[in-house]
Design a protein around this motif. Structure first.
Motif, PDB file in Angstrom:
ATOM      1  N   SER A 183       0.833  -1.210   0.000  1.00 58.54           N
ATOM      2  CA  SER A 183       0.000   0.000   0.000  1.00 58.54           C
ATOM      3  C   SER A 183       0.862   1.252   0.000  1.00 58.54           C
ATOM      4  O   SER A 183       0.583   2.212  -0.728  1.00 58.54           O
ATOM      5  CB  SER A 183      -0.933   0.013   1.207  1.00 58.54           C
ATOM      6  OG  SER A 183      -1.842  -1.058   1.137  1.00 58.54           O
ATOM      7  N   LEU A 184       1.911   1.257   0.828  1.00 58.46           N
ATOM      8  CA  LEU A 184       2.787   2.424   0.868  1.00 58.46           C
ATOM      9  C   LEU A 184       3.542   2.604  -0.450  1.00 58.46           C
ATOM     10  O   LEU A 184       3.748   3.735  -0.909  1.00 58.46           O
ATOM     11  CB  LEU A 184       3.755   2.315   2.047  1.00 58.46           C
ATOM     12  CG  LEU A 184       3.112   2.444   3.432  1.00 58.46           C
ATOM     13  CD1 LEU A 184       4.131   2.151   4.528  1.00 58.46           C
ATOM     14  CD2 LEU A 184       2.501   3.826   3.619  1.00 58.46           C
ATOM     15  N   LYS A 185       3.930   1.493  -1.050  1.00 56.29           N
ATOM     16  CA  LYS A 185       4.620   1.569  -2.346  1.00 56.29           C
ATOM     17  C   LYS A 185       3.678   2.131  -3.409  1.00 56.29           C
ATOM     18  O   LYS A 185       4.054   3.010  -4.193  1.00 56.29           O
ATOM     19  CB  LYS A 185       5.100   0.177  -2.758  1.00 56.29           C
ATOM     20  CG  LYS A 185       6.013   0.193  -3.987  1.00 56.29           C
ATOM     21  CD  LYS A 185       6.398  -1.203  -4.428  1.00 56.29           C
ATOM     22  CE  LYS A 185       7.203  -1.906  -3.360  1.00 56.29           C
ATOM     23  NZ  LYS A 185       7.657  -3.253  -3.770  1.00 56.29           N
ATOM     24  N   ALA A 186       2.436   1.652  -3.414  1.00 55.54           N
ATOM     25  CA  ALA A 186       1.448   2.152  -4.390  1.00 55.54           C
ATOM     26  C   ALA A 186       1.144   3.622  -4.137  1.00 55.54           C
ATOM     27  O   ALA A 186       1.041   4.418  -5.083  1.00 55.54           O
ATOM     28  CB  ALA A 186       0.166   1.319  -4.312  1.00 55.54           C
ATOM     29  N   ALA A 187       1.009   3.996  -2.862  1.00 58.38           N
ATOM     30  CA  ALA A 187       0.726   5.397  -2.528  1.00 58.38           C
ATOM     31  C   ALA A 187       1.861   6.296  -3.005  1.00 58.38           C
ATOM     32  O   ALA A 187       1.625   7.364  -3.591  1.00 58.38           O
ATOM     33  CB  ALA A 187       0.527   5.546  -1.021  1.00 58.38           C
ATOM     34  N   GLY A 188       3.102   5.864  -2.764  1.00 60.75           N
ATOM     35  CA  GLY A 188       4.251   6.654  -3.211  1.00 60.75           C
ATOM     36  C   GLY A 188       4.306   6.778  -4.723  1.00 60.75           C
ATOM     37  O   GLY A 188       4.591   7.858  -5.258  1.00 60.75           O
TER      38      GLY A 188
END
Length: 151
Positions: free
Chosen positions: A74-79
Motif C-alpha cells: 500500500s505504501l509503495k502504491a501510494a508513493g
C-alpha cells in the motif's frame, strides 16, 4: 459498520437494559427443560485453554506476516501514485497509516490473549501444586489423629 446499524444496536441494548429482554449464559429456566444451577455450567479445561491460546498465537503470526505485506504494498502504491501527481496517492498513504494502527491493535490483542492464557496455565499449575501439598498435609494430619485414637 454503518452508523444506522450502530444506532440500532445501541437502541436494542438500551431496551434490553431497561428490562424488556435479557439473555443469561449461565442459566436456563426450569420451565424450559433446564434445572436451576446456581454455579453455572461452563466448564473449561487446560486443553481448551491451550487451544484458544494456540489459535491466538497462530492468528498473530499469520496476520503479522500478511499485514506487513499489505502495508508495504500500500505504501509503495501510494508513493508511486503521489510521484505521478495523483492526489489519490496521499489518500492511499493515509489509509495505509490507519491500517498500520488497526493492525497493531489486532496484533496486540492476539498477543495479549496468547500471553494471558500461557500465564493462566502456569498460575493454575502452581495452584495445583499448592492445593495438592495442602491436601496431602491434611491427609497426614488426619492419619496422625487416627493413630492417636488407636484406629
Amino acid at each position: 459498520m454503518a452508523w444506522d446499524e450502530w444506532e440500532q444496536l445501541k437502541g436494542d441494548a438500551l431496551q434490553r437494559a431497561q428490562g424488556q429482554t435479557h439473555m443469561r449464559l449461565n442459566h436456563i429456566s426450569p420451565d424450559s427443560g433446564g434445572t436451576a444451577n446456581r454455579q453455572g455450567d461452563l466448564r473449561v479445561n487446560q486443553t481448551d485453554l491451550a487451544g484458544v491460546g494456540d489459535a491466538a498465537y497462530d492468528l498473530y503470526q499469520a496476520f503479522q506476516h500478511d499485514s506487513d505485506l499489505a502495508r508495504i504494498n500500500s505504501l509503495k502504491a501510494a508513493g508511486g501514485l503521489a510521484s505521478e501527481g495523483f492526489e489519490i496517492g496521499s489518500a492511499l498513504d493515509t489509509v495505509a497509516q490507519h491500517w498500520v494502527d488497526q493492525a497493531r491493535t489486532l496484533l496486540d490483542a492476539t498477543a495479549h490473549i496468547s500471553n494471558h492464557l500461557d500465564y493462566t496455565k502456569g498460575a493454575h499449575a502452581g495452584d495445583e501444586v499448592y492445593i495438592s501439598g495442602t491436601l496431602s498435609g491434611i491427609a497426614t494430619l488426619e492419619k496422625g489423629f487416627d493413630e492417636r485414637k488407636g484406629s
